[in-house]
Write a protein that holds these residues in place. Structure first.
Motif, PDB file in Angstrom:
ATOM      1  N   THR A 190      -6.749  -1.685   1.836  1.00  0.00           N
ATOM      2  CA  THR A 190      -7.311  -0.863   2.910  1.00  0.00           C
ATOM      3  C   THR A 190      -8.613  -1.476   3.431  1.00  0.00           C
ATOM      4  OG1 THR A 190      -6.435   1.033   1.748  1.00  0.00           O
ATOM      5  CG2 THR A 190      -8.000   1.496   3.464  1.00  0.00           C
ATOM      6  N   GLU A 191      -9.499  -1.844   2.498  1.00  0.00           N
ATOM      7  CA  GLU A 191     -10.803  -2.370   2.937  1.00  0.00           C
ATOM      8  C   GLU A 191     -10.669  -3.742   3.591  1.00  0.00           C
ATOM      9  OE1 GLU A 191     -13.333  -1.829  -0.470  1.00  0.00           O
ATOM     10  OE2 GLU A 191     -13.456   0.338  -0.117  1.00  0.00           O
ATOM     11  N   VAL A 219      -5.415   7.421   4.126  1.00  0.00           N
ATOM     12  CA  VAL A 219      -5.866   6.056   4.468  1.00  0.00           C
ATOM     13  C   VAL A 219      -6.132   6.037   5.965  1.00  0.00           C
ATOM     14  CG1 VAL A 219      -5.169   3.633   4.609  1.00  0.00           C
ATOM     15  CG2 VAL A 219      -4.487   5.009   2.635  1.00  0.00           C
ATOM     16  N   ARG A 220      -7.295   5.501   6.359  1.00  0.00           N
ATOM     17  CA  ARG A 220      -7.593   5.347   7.799  1.00  0.00           C
ATOM     18  C   ARG A 220      -7.664   3.856   8.103  1.00  0.00           C
ATOM     19  NH1 ARG A 220     -10.409   9.901   6.346  1.00  0.00           N
ATOM     20  NH2 ARG A 220     -10.100  11.678   7.743  1.00  0.00           N
ATOM     21  N   LEU A 221      -6.814   3.431   9.035  1.00  0.00           N
ATOM     22  CA  LEU A 221      -6.834   2.017   9.428  1.00  0.00           C
ATOM     23  C   LEU A 221      -7.254   1.925  10.890  1.00  0.00           C
ATOM     24  CD1 LEU A 221      -3.444   0.699   7.940  1.00  0.00           C
ATOM     25  CD2 LEU A 221      -5.734   0.502   6.954  1.00  0.00           C
ATOM     26  N   LEU A 245       0.838  -1.214   0.000  1.00  0.00           N
ATOM     27  CA  LEU A 245       0.000   0.000   0.000  1.00  0.00           C
ATOM     28  C   LEU A 245       0.872   1.262   0.000  1.00  0.00           C
ATOM     29  CD1 LEU A 245      -2.845   1.355   0.558  1.00  0.00           C
ATOM     30  CD2 LEU A 245      -2.319   1.095   2.967  1.00  0.00           C
ATOM     31  N   ALA A 274      -4.694  -0.737  -3.812  1.00  0.00           N
ATOM     32  CA  ALA A 274      -4.595   0.027  -2.549  1.00  0.00           C
ATOM     33  C   ALA A 274      -5.949   0.023  -1.828  1.00  0.00           C
ATOM     34  CB  ALA A 274      -4.162   1.457  -2.842  1.00  0.00           C
ATOM     35  N   ARG A 275      -7.038   0.195  -2.596  1.00  0.00           N
ATOM     36  CA  ARG A 275      -8.366   0.205  -1.960  1.00  0.00           C
ATOM     37  C   ARG A 275      -8.694  -1.173  -1.391  1.00  0.00           C
ATOM     38  NH1 ARG A 275     -13.637   1.995  -5.156  1.00  0.00           N
ATOM     39  NH2 ARG A 275     -13.044   0.212  -6.408  1.00  0.00           N
ATOM     40  N   GLY A 290     -10.460  -0.604   6.720  1.00  0.00           N
ATOM     41  CA  GLY A 290     -10.168   0.832   6.682  1.00  0.00           C
ATOM     42  C   GLY A 290     -10.819   1.514   5.485  1.00  0.00           C
ATOM     43  N   SER A 291     -10.404   2.758   5.238  1.00  0.00           N
ATOM     44  CA  SER A 291     -10.964   3.506   4.102  1.00  0.00           C
ATOM     45  C   SER A 291      -9.851   4.320   3.447  1.00  0.00           C
ATOM     46  CB  SER A 291     -12.061   4.442   4.592  1.00  0.00           C
ATOM     47  OG  SER A 291     -11.496   5.407   5.456  1.00  0.00           O
ATOM     48  N   ILE A 292     -10.059   4.670   2.182  1.00  0.00           N
ATOM     49  CA  ILE A 292      -9.063   5.470   1.464  1.00  0.00           C
ATOM     50  C   ILE A 292      -9.786   6.573   0.700  1.00  0.00           C
ATOM     51  CG2 ILE A 292      -9.028   3.854  -0.513  1.00  0.00           C
ATOM     52  CD1 ILE A 292      -6.001   4.547  -0.785  1.00  0.00           C
TER      53      ILE A 292
END
Ligand code: ADP
Length: 260
Positions: free
Chosen positions: A235-236, A256-258, A155, A231-232, A240-242
């Motif tokens: 993250t998912e 990116v929020r994890l 990522l 990357a999405r 998480g979210s991007i």
């Protein structure tokens, strides 16, 4: 009788519509599954011969007759680059096909995000230096979260590599990590650049497979439009979210929020 006949008619109508819809949907699902399996198998099968080709060309490159012939050396170098690109493409297709099938499980463990981030930044630094781009990172704290370290490195590489690719010489790229103190608690990863930016109308689509903004603008820049969809997915897969924030000509920021 009239009411009963009407009810019977409705029931039959529902039953036959359902049968027809189910019949129409089966081949669609079957062909999607076949398509996904074909992509996964083809990408997997391609990797071995491509890797063999690459190492053979490596050997050829060291031959004296090639080393001393600038034309042959250039041809061999170009062949190597193309094969590297094909290996990368088949790797991306394999990752996405596996993520579609749900067979791509994560190897979760406690990892220091700042260590993974610093390592990735250092691996990208030669690329940035060669392009005259300043690369900063701010990783002051210890960010220990449960994650798949290899996927998280992938990522970071996708976001940093894009930032360097789409930033002209003399620009800046930065990576920061911050704690998120509101619910849902987690870590915020921010990759910013002062590059060409992404027009507002393209921003919703950059995470779609094979989407590249304005082909003429990015024609000279290598890529297949698969990095951000991977990357999405990464993250998912970590819950998480991007998101992207960008202004054309000023730069882009990927957040990116994890969760922890
Ligand atoms: P690619 O291999 O084309 O870089 P990506 O999926 O990683 O594929 O990105 C999709 C598209 O989003 C790119 O082709 C590019 O147009 C745009 N893009 C991604 N990152 C950036 C960035 N940091 N700055 C400007 N444009 C970007």
């Amino acid at each position: 009788w009239l009411g009963a006949a009407f009810l019977l008619f409705c029931a039959l109508a529902v039953y036959f519509s359902y049968r027809m819809a189910a019949k129409a949907m089966v081949p669609i699902f079957a062909s999607y599954e076949q398509q996904r399996k074909f992509t996964a198998d083809a990408s997997h099968e391609l990797r071995t011969p491509l890797s063999v080709l690459l190492s053979s060309i490596d050997t050829l490159e060291m031959e004296e007759s090639v080393e001393q012939n600038p034309f042959a050396a250039k041809v061999v170098h170009n062949m190597k680059e193309e094969i590297r690109r094909m290996i990368q493409l088949s790797g991306s297709l394999l990752t996405l096909a596996r993520s579609d099938s749900g067979h791509s499980e994560l190897h979760l463990d406690e990892h220091h995000l700042e260590t993974e981030a610093a390592r990735t930044v250092e691996s990208i630094r030669p690329l940035a230096v060669a392009k005259g781009i300043e690369l900063h990172y701010d990783l002051a704290d210890a960010f220990v979260i449960r994650c798949d370290a290899e996927r998280i490195r992938q990522l970071f590489i996708i976001l940093l590599d894009n930032a360097v690719k789409y930033t002209p010489p003399g620009g800046h790229v930065s990576l920061t990590l911050e704690w998120i103190y509101e619910k849902p608690y987690g870590v915020l990863i921010k990759v910013s650049d002062t590059g060409i930016g992404i027009p507002a109308e393209d921003q919703p689509y950059v995470f779609d497979r094979f989407y590249r903004v304005d082909k003429s603008r990015t024609r000279q820049v290598e890529g297949y439009g698969l990095g951000l969809s991977i990357a999405r997915w990464i993250t998912e897969a970590h819950q998480g979210s991007i998101q992207v924030y960008s202004s054309p000509g000023q730069g882009s920021t990927f957040i990116v929020r994890l969760p922890v």
